[in-house]
Design an enzyme around this catalytic site. Structure first.
Site, short mmCIF file in Angstrom:
data_model
loop_
_atom_site.label_atom_id
_atom_site.label_comp_id
_atom_site.label_asym_id
_atom_site.label_seq_id
_atom_site.Cartn_x
_atom_site.Cartn_y
_atom_site.Cartn_z
CG ASP A 53 -1.86 -1.14 1.31
OD1 ASP A 53 -2.14 -1.73 0.25
OD2 ASP A 53 -2.32 -1.47 2.42
CE1 TYR A 111 3.42 -6.25 3.79
CE2 TYR A 111 2.67 -8.52 3.54
CZ TYR A 111 2.90 -7.26 3.00
OH TYR A 111 2.62 -7.02 1.68
#
Length: 261
Positions: A53, A111
């Protein structure tokens, strides 16, 4: 034509994400421009292991490109880096099987999300500062509810997903390093904004405002609560992309240090 696997890192603050898009500067676009200049070609295709993102960082994003060149991988690495801005860096280039695909061949991604318990001048771009007291044990219990194959429809926007919203989370854990709280998650793949919304839910659990039962309910009935709790992109890092025969690493380390005040 030879195919090359690129391992790269980037500081995503200034970018609209990995993927090229109209009206926004992207990491993919910067690398594409550098490659076109290096190889003196008008058209080169570069594929990443996954989109990140806007504002999200990467420690080891993977991409591949196919090009006709006499340059050895080390020269390709130096050549691309010489043409890239300082917040994007190619870490490694290797020639791979012509059928290798950065995204389709990936079997898992991991992540890291960094939460700071205190204001930090040096780490502002790499953390989410939470002023409220967070109960680490409640966050750990909440993280355990993410594991397994579950429907993460409540953690994304359906308009952004063309296929199934089911994701297998292989590992979800919360660690403490000084004044940093680290959320480490490994999954088969991730949906748009999924990790940021998982993080927001963890923080709300740490505040004592969401129970484990509340979290489990998000997988049974669609809810807009995770979307309202979306964490900012600043603290999120794509840590690693895994391929066949890679050993999955279940321990995480902070990207920066925020020492206890």
């Amino acid at each position: 034509m030879s195919r090359y696997k690129l391992t790269l890192e980037y500081e995503g603050t200034k970018y609209a994400g990995w993927q090229m898009q109209k009206g926004g500067k992207s990491v993919q676009g910067e690398i594409l421009d550098a490659c076109c200049d290096l190889f003196d070609q008008d058209s080169i295709e570069i594929y990443g292991a996954g989109r990140t993102d806007s504002g999200v960082h990467a420690l080891a994003q993977i991409a591949h490109l196919e090009v006709n060149t006499d340059l050895i991988p080390l020269r390709i690495k130096y050549g691309i880096n010489d043409r890239l801005p300082s917040d994007i860096s190619i870490l490694n280039v290797e020639e791979v099987n012509p059928k290798f695909h950065a995204r389709h061949d990936a079997i898992a991604r991991s992540y890291i999300y960094q939460i700071s318990r205190r204001r930090t001048a040096l780490g502002k771009k790499y953390v989410w500062w939470i002023k409220d007291n967070l109960d680490l044990n409640l966050m750990k219990e909440a993280a355990s509810k993410f594991q397994g194959l579950k429907d993460y429809r409540s953690f994304t926007d359906e308009s952004q997903e063309a296929g199934s919203t089911k994701v297998e989370i292989k590992h979800a854990a919360v660690y403490e390093f000084g004044d940093l709280i680290i959320f480490h998650v490994i999954g088969s793949h991730f949906l748009w904004k999924q990790v940021r919304r998982m993080t927001g839910v963890l923080v709300e659990a740490g505040r004592g405002k969401l129970s484990p039962e509340d979290i489990l309910s998000f997988f049974k009935t669609p809810s807009d609560i995770p979307a309202k709790l979306t964490a900012p992109p600043s603290g999120l890092f794509l840590e690693r992309v895994y391929y066949k025969n890679d050993a999955i690493l279940f321990q995480a380390q902070p990207v920066i240090n925020v020492l206890t005040k």
